[in-house]
Design a protein around this motif. Structure first.
Motif, PDB file in Angstrom:
ATOM      1  N   ALA A   1       0.773  -1.632   0.062  1.00  0.00           N
ATOM      2  CA  ALA A   1       0.119   0.432  -0.041  1.00  0.00           C
ATOM      3  C   ALA A   1       0.940   1.246   0.277  1.00  0.00           C
ATOM      4  CB  ALA A   1      -0.804   0.303   1.627  1.00  0.00           C
ATOM      5  N   GLU A   2       2.094   0.810   0.864  1.00  0.00           N
ATOM      6  CA  GLU A   2       3.220   2.559   1.163  1.00  0.00           C
ATOM      7  C   GLU A   2       2.734   3.574   1.492  1.00  0.00           C
ATOM      8  OE1 GLU A   2       5.138   2.961  -2.696  1.00  0.00           O
ATOM      9  OE2 GLU A   2       6.436   1.086  -2.478  1.00  0.00           O
ATOM     10  N   TRP A   3       1.460   3.704   2.445  1.00  0.00           N
ATOM     11  CA  TRP A   3       0.606   4.027   2.788  1.00  0.00           C
ATOM     12  C   TRP A   3       2.000   4.968   3.952  1.00  0.00           C
ATOM     13  CZ3 TRP A   3      -4.142   1.189   4.181  1.00  0.00           C
ATOM     14  CH2 TRP A   3      -5.227   1.545   3.501  1.00  0.00           C
ATOM     15  N   LEU A   4       2.450   4.533   4.627  1.00  0.00           N
ATOM     16  CA  LEU A   4       3.095   5.136   5.541  1.00  0.00           C
ATOM     17  C   LEU A   4       5.021   5.453   5.612  1.00  0.00           C
ATOM     18  CD1 LEU A   4       3.730   1.688   8.149  1.00  0.00           C
ATOM     19  CD2 LEU A   4       1.611   4.139   8.350  1.00  0.00           C
ATOM     20  N   THR A   5       5.384   5.247   4.352  1.00  0.00           N
ATOM     21  CA  THR A   5       7.120   5.205   3.666  1.00  0.00           C
ATOM     22  C   THR A   5       6.964   4.995   2.371  1.00  0.00           C
ATOM     23  OG1 THR A   5       8.714   5.807   4.562  1.00  0.00           O
ATOM     24  CG2 THR A   5       8.094   4.007   5.162  1.00  0.00           C
ATOM     25  N   ASP A   6       7.792   5.255   1.744  1.00  0.00           N
ATOM     26  CA  ASP A   6       8.560   4.633   0.680  1.00  0.00           C
ATOM     27  C   ASP A   6       9.457   3.661   1.272  1.00  0.00           C
ATOM     28  OD1 ASP A   6       9.472   4.048  -1.776  1.00  0.00           O
ATOM     29  OD2 ASP A   6      10.602   5.996  -2.112  1.00  0.00           O
ATOM     30  N   TRP A   7       9.368   2.836   1.019  1.00  0.00           N
ATOM     31  CA  TRP A   7       9.915   1.470   2.000  1.00  0.00           C
ATOM     32  C   TRP A   7      11.490   1.405   1.567  1.00  0.00           C
ATOM     33  CZ3 TRP A   7       9.216   0.110   6.542  1.00  0.00           C
ATOM     34  CH2 TRP A   7       7.818   0.628   6.578  1.00  0.00           C
ATOM     35  N   GLU A   8      11.617   1.160  -0.472  1.00  0.00           N
ATOM     36  CA  GLU A   8      12.710   1.403  -0.874  1.00  0.00           C
ATOM     37  C   GLU A   8      13.958   2.244  -0.717  1.00  0.00           C
ATOM     38  OE1 GLU A   8      11.259   1.570  -5.107  1.00  0.00           O
ATOM     39  OE2 GLU A   8       9.425   0.443  -4.385  1.00  0.00           O
ATOM     40  N   GLN A   9      13.453   3.098  -0.172  1.00  0.00           N
ATOM     41  CA  GLN A   9      14.693   4.685   0.278  1.00  0.00           C
ATOM     42  C   GLN A   9      15.439   3.711   1.703  1.00  0.00           C
ATOM     43  OE1 GLN A   9      13.539   8.067   2.420  1.00  0.00           O
ATOM     44  NE2 GLN A   9      11.366   7.025   2.931  1.00  0.00           N
ATOM     45  N   TYR A  10      14.964   2.236   2.093  1.00  0.00           N
ATOM     46  CA  TYR A  10      15.627   1.475   3.435  1.00  0.00           C
ATOM     47  C   TYR A  10      16.479   0.312   2.617  1.00  0.00           C
ATOM     48  CZ  TYR A  10      12.767   4.544   6.591  1.00  0.00           C
ATOM     49  OH  TYR A  10      12.339   5.728   6.631  1.00  0.00           O
ATOM     50  N   LEU A  11      16.657  -0.135   1.090  1.00  0.00           N
ATOM     51  CA  LEU A  11      16.893  -0.733   1.042  1.00  0.00           C
ATOM     52  C   LEU A  11      18.087  -0.298   0.618  1.00  0.00           C
ATOM     53  CD1 LEU A  11      16.098  -3.868   0.696  1.00  0.00           C
ATOM     54  CD2 LEU A  11      16.029  -3.460  -2.562  1.00  0.00           C
ATOM     55  N   ALA A  12      19.256  -1.359   1.396  1.00  0.00           N
ATOM     56  CA  ALA A  12      20.474  -1.029   0.835  1.00  0.00           C
ATOM     57  C   ALA A  12      20.705  -1.033  -0.759  1.00  0.00           C
ATOM     58  CB  ALA A  12      21.775  -1.530   1.759  1.00  0.00           C
ATOM     59  N   PRO A  13      21.810  -0.283  -1.265  1.00  0.00           N
ATOM     60  CA  PRO A  13      22.403  -0.648  -2.883  1.00  0.00           C
ATOM     61  C   PRO A  13      23.010  -1.769  -2.569  1.00  0.00           C
ATOM     62  CG  PRO A  13      22.939   1.787  -2.029  1.00  0.00           C
ATOM     63  CD  PRO A  13      22.370   1.262  -0.694  1.00  0.00           C
ATOM     64  N   TRP A  14      23.971  -2.233  -2.176  1.00  0.00           N
ATOM     65  CA  TRP A  14      24.671  -4.074  -2.256  1.00  0.00           C
ATOM     66  C   TRP A  14      23.427  -4.355  -2.494  1.00  0.00           C
ATOM     67  CZ3 TRP A  14      24.714  -7.182   1.493  1.00  0.00           C
ATOM     68  CH2 TRP A  14      24.090  -7.244   2.798  1.00  0.00           C
ATOM     69  N   VAL A  15      22.993  -4.800  -1.240  1.00  0.00           N
ATOM     70  CA  VAL A  15      21.570  -5.571  -1.551  1.00  0.00           C
ATOM     71  C   VAL A  15      20.801  -6.089  -2.183  1.00  0.00           C
ATOM     72  CG1 VAL A  15      18.775  -6.605  -0.392  1.00  0.00           C
ATOM     73  CG2 VAL A  15      21.149  -5.550   1.658  1.00  0.00           C
ATOM     74  N   ASN A  16      20.104  -4.330  -2.843  1.00  0.00           N
ATOM     75  CA  ASN A  16      18.956  -4.458  -4.082  1.00  0.00           C
ATOM     76  C   ASN A  16      19.797  -4.916  -5.280  1.00  0.00           C
ATOM     77  OD1 ASN A  16      17.018  -3.759  -6.069  1.00  0.00           O
ATOM     78  ND2 ASN A  16      18.330  -1.502  -6.387  1.00  0.00           N
ATOM     79  N   ASP A  17      21.119  -4.753  -5.551  1.00  0.00           N
ATOM     80  CA  ASP A  17      22.173  -5.535  -6.419  1.00  0.00           C
ATOM     81  C   ASP A  17      22.337  -6.776  -6.406  1.00  0.00           C
ATOM     82  OD1 ASP A  17      23.077  -3.060  -7.113  1.00  0.00           O
ATOM     83  OD2 ASP A  17      24.832  -2.747  -6.180  1.00  0.00           O
ATOM     84  N   ILE A  18      22.749  -7.743  -5.067  1.00  0.00           N
ATOM     85  CA  ILE A  18      22.684  -8.920  -5.226  1.00  0.00           C
ATOM     86  C   ILE A  18      20.773  -9.949  -5.537  1.00  0.00           C
ATOM     87  CG2 ILE A  18      24.982  -8.948  -3.553  1.00  0.00           C
ATOM     88  CD1 ILE A  18      22.281  -9.696  -1.972  1.00  0.00           C
ATOM     89  N   LEU A  19      20.401  -9.177  -5.007  1.00  0.00           N
ATOM     90  CA  LEU A  19      18.708  -8.873  -5.034  1.00  0.00           C
ATOM     91  C   LEU A  19      18.636  -9.225  -6.840  1.00  0.00           C
ATOM     92  CD1 LEU A  19      16.874  -8.006  -2.090  1.00  0.00           C
ATOM     93  CD2 LEU A  19      17.983 -10.325  -1.854  1.00  0.00           C
ATOM     94  N   PRO A  20      17.516 -10.272  -7.346  1.00  0.00           N
ATOM     95  CA  PRO A  20      16.825 -10.200  -8.398  1.00  0.00           C
ATOM     96  C   PRO A  20      15.931  -9.331  -8.737  1.00  0.00           C
ATOM     97  CG  PRO A  20      16.318 -12.597  -7.201  1.00  0.00           C
ATOM     98  CD  PRO A  20      17.611 -11.477  -6.972  1.00  0.00           C
ATOM     99  N   GLY A  21      15.522  -8.679 -10.117  1.00  0.00           N
ATOM    100  CA  GLY A  21      14.500  -7.721 -10.196  1.00  0.00           C
ATOM    101  C   GLY A  21      14.878  -6.639  -9.687  1.00  0.00           C
ATOM    102  N   SER A  22      14.165  -5.459  -9.275  1.00  0.00           N
ATOM    103  CA  SER A  22      14.018  -4.542  -9.101  1.00  0.00           C
ATOM    104  C   SER A  22      13.619  -3.956  -7.766  1.00  0.00           C
ATOM    105  CB  SER A  22      12.753  -3.297  -9.666  1.00  0.00           C
ATOM    106  OG  SER A  22      11.252  -3.726  -8.152  1.00  0.00           O
ATOM    107  N   ALA A  23      14.079  -3.065  -6.872  1.00  0.00           N
ATOM    108  CA  ALA A  23      13.911  -2.825  -5.516  1.00  0.00           C
ATOM    109  C   ALA A  23      12.277  -2.898  -4.634  1.00  0.00           C
ATOM    110  CB  ALA A  23      14.244  -1.086  -4.592  1.00  0.00           C
ATOM    111  N   HIS A  24      11.990  -2.420  -5.617  1.00  0.00           N
ATOM    112  CA  HIS A  24      10.029  -2.330  -5.538  1.00  0.00           C
ATOM    113  C   HIS A  24       9.958  -4.184  -5.109  1.00  0.00           C
ATOM    114  CE1 HIS A  24       5.467  -1.498  -5.337  1.00  0.00           C
ATOM    115  NE2 HIS A  24       5.808  -2.118  -6.346  1.00  0.00           N
ATOM    116  N   GLN A  25      10.277  -4.756  -6.444  1.00  0.00           N
ATOM    117  CA  GLN A  25      10.135  -5.930  -6.086  1.00  0.00           C
ATOM    118  C   GLN A  25      10.601  -6.842  -4.999  1.00  0.00           C
ATOM    119  OE1 GLN A  25      11.793  -6.622 -10.134  1.00  0.00           O
ATOM    120  NE2 GLN A  25       9.280  -7.670 -11.020  1.00  0.00           N
ATOM    121  N   ALA A  26      11.726  -6.848  -4.599  1.00  0.00           N
ATOM    122  CA  ALA A  26      12.229  -7.080  -3.139  1.00  0.00           C
ATOM    123  C   ALA A  26      11.105  -6.328  -2.158  1.00  0.00           C
ATOM    124  CB  ALA A  26      13.459  -6.501  -3.456  1.00  0.00           C
ATOM    125  N   MET A  27      11.131  -5.568  -2.122  1.00  0.00           N
ATOM    126  CA  MET A  27       9.967  -4.702  -0.982  1.00  0.00           C
ATOM    127  C   MET A  27       8.597  -5.273  -1.095  1.00  0.00           C
ATOM    128  SD  MET A  27      11.174  -2.755   1.017  1.00  0.00           S
ATOM    129  CE  MET A  27      13.167  -3.271   0.499  1.00  0.00           C
TER     130      MET A  27
END
Length: 138
Positions: free
Chosen positions: A41-67
């Motif tokens: 829903a993203e009512w509380l915050t934009d959760w993607e801002q809390y994802l470390a770039p190095w974590v995003n780099d090792i996960l498949p897909g986008s930061a949004h999909q990771a969240m």
């Protein structure tokens, strides 16, 4: 000589422990489910801002999909606390440890990491109380 406590002392302590268990079980059921659902829903915050770039780099897909995946895991963790609190609480504690590592390695959000450390200790306290309840009465 025995060190057994009186029945009144055991009852008094048991009531407090029961209340603490209920409070912790309630919050560690509701909070992960609420935060997990908010990943969609993203009512509380934009959760993607809390994802470390190095974590995003090792996960498949986008930061949004990771969240979104994180949201599903958090809902499952909350349900696990409700159903099997001794293991669900350990799952939540482990999850919080991962969040703390993610935040600290970003070099930002140390305040959130500290808050999550407090939550991690609370989850471990819930696990300890839950394991006590699993022991047979002596």
């Amino acid at each position: 000589m025995t060190t057994d406590t009186t029945a009144a002392e055991r009852t008094s302590t048991g009531v407090g422990a029961d209340r603490a268990f209920l409070l912790l079980r309630t919050v560690f059921t509701i909070a992960p489910i609420a935060f997990g659902l908010d990943k969609f829903a993203e009512w509380l915050t934009d959760w993607e801002q809390y994802l470390a770039p190095w974590v995003n780099d090792i996960l498949p897909g986008s930061a949004h999909q990771a969240m979104l995946t994180v949201g599903v895991i958090e809902v499952v963790a909350g349900i696990a606390v409700a159903v099997v609190p001794r293991y669900g609480a350990l799952l939540v504690a482990g999850w919080l440890a991962g969040i703390i590592v993610n935040l600290v390695t970003m070099g930002e959000y140390y305040d959130v990491a500290l808050r999550d450390f407090g939550l991690l200790v609370g989850a471990l306290a819930l696990a300890a109380l839950a394991f006590d309840r699993a022991k047979p009465a002596a």
